[in-house]
Write a protein that holds these residues in place. Structure first.
Motif, PDB file in Angstrom:
ATOM      1  N   VAL A  23     -15.513  23.177 -17.036  1.00  0.00           N
ATOM      2  CA  VAL A  23     -16.380  24.319 -17.503  1.00  0.00           C
ATOM      3  C   VAL A  23     -15.976  25.404 -16.401  1.00  0.00           C
ATOM      4  CG1 VAL A  23     -18.674  25.529 -17.797  1.00  0.00           C
ATOM      5  CG2 VAL A  23     -18.252  23.330 -18.674  1.00  0.00           C
ATOM      6  N   SER A  24     -15.401  26.597 -16.567  1.00  0.00           N
ATOM      7  CA  SER A  24     -14.990  27.490 -15.959  1.00  0.00           C
ATOM      8  C   SER A  24     -15.177  28.731 -16.598  1.00  0.00           C
ATOM      9  CB  SER A  24     -13.406  26.959 -15.572  1.00  0.00           C
ATOM     10  OG  SER A  24     -12.975  28.365 -14.711  1.00  0.00           O
ATOM     11  N   ALA A  25     -15.614  29.783 -15.860  1.00  0.00           N
ATOM     12  CA  ALA A  25     -15.783  31.117 -16.461  1.00  0.00           C
ATOM     13  C   ALA A  25     -14.291  31.909 -16.269  1.00  0.00           C
ATOM     14  CB  ALA A  25     -16.586  32.159 -15.799  1.00  0.00           C
ATOM     15  N   ASP A  26     -13.433  31.263 -15.006  1.00  0.00           N
ATOM     16  CA  ASP A  26     -12.144  31.915 -14.577  1.00  0.00           C
ATOM     17  C   ASP A  26     -11.175  31.646 -15.831  1.00  0.00           C
ATOM     18  OD1 ASP A  26     -13.143  32.721 -12.542  1.00  0.00           O
ATOM     19  OD2 ASP A  26     -12.541  30.834 -11.256  1.00  0.00           O
ATOM     20  N   SER A  27     -10.537  32.426 -15.957  1.00  0.00           N
ATOM     21  CA  SER A  27      -9.365  32.162 -17.104  1.00  0.00           C
ATOM     22  C   SER A  27      -8.155  31.493 -16.646  1.00  0.00           C
ATOM     23  CB  SER A  27      -8.876  33.813 -17.693  1.00  0.00           C
ATOM     24  OG  SER A  27      -7.792  33.655 -18.544  1.00  0.00           O
TER      25      SER A  27
END
Length: 128
Positions: A23-27
Motif C-alpha cells: 500500500v503506497s500513496a506514492d506513484s
C-alpha cells in the motif's frame, strides 16, 4: 533513493504464486500498470525481487528500488518462512501496489481500475 514501504503497509498472500501487496500513496510510475493476460498477471519486465525474512527489495530499471520492511518479532518467522518457501517454489512473486488497504484478491477488479501497478516478478535465488 528507494521508496520505503513499512511493514504495516504490506500483506503476504499465499497461493499458486505468492502475492506481495504493497500500500503506497506514492506513484511508482516506472512499475507497469497491472493487467491480466488470459487471467494471469502480466510480467514486470526488467524488474526482480530479493525476498528475505527481515527485509525485501524490489529492483527495477535505472535507480528504481522499493525497500520493504520485513518481520520484527520471532513469532512471525514461521509464517514468513512458509511464504519464502512458496516464493522459491514459484520462482517469483506477484507484486501489487495499491493505494488503500482494501482487499487485493480480486485481480480482475484491480486490473480494471488501472490504478494498480505491478505484476509477476522473478525472485533472485536466495542462499540456502
Amino acid at each position: 533513493m528507494p521508496l520505503y514501504i513499512p511493514r504495516e503497509n504490506t500483506s503476504y498472500l499465499r497461493g499458486a504464486v505468492p502475492t506481495l501487496v504493497l500500500v503506497s500513496a506514492d506513484s511508482i510510475e516506472r512499475l507497469p500498470t497491472f493487467w491480466l493476460d488470459a487471467g494471469r498477471p502480466s510480467p514486470c519486465e526488467n524488474w526482480q525481487i530479493f525476498v528475505g525474512l527481515t527485509a525485501s527489495v524490489i529492483d527495477g530499471p535505472g535507480d528504481s528500488r522499493i525497500f520493504i520492511e520485513g518481520i520484527v518479532r520471532p513469532e512471525e518467522a514461521e509464517k514468513r518462512f512458509a511464504w519464502l518457501e512458496a516464493v522459491d517454489h514459484a520462482g517469483g512473486v506477484i507484486v501489487l501496489v495499491v493505494d488503500s488497504h482494501d482487499a487485493a484478491d480480486d485481480w480482475a477488479a484491480l486490473a480494471d481500475g488501472r490504478k494498480t501497478r505491478g505484476g509477476f516478478m522473478p525472485a533472485v535465488p536466495r542462499d540456502s
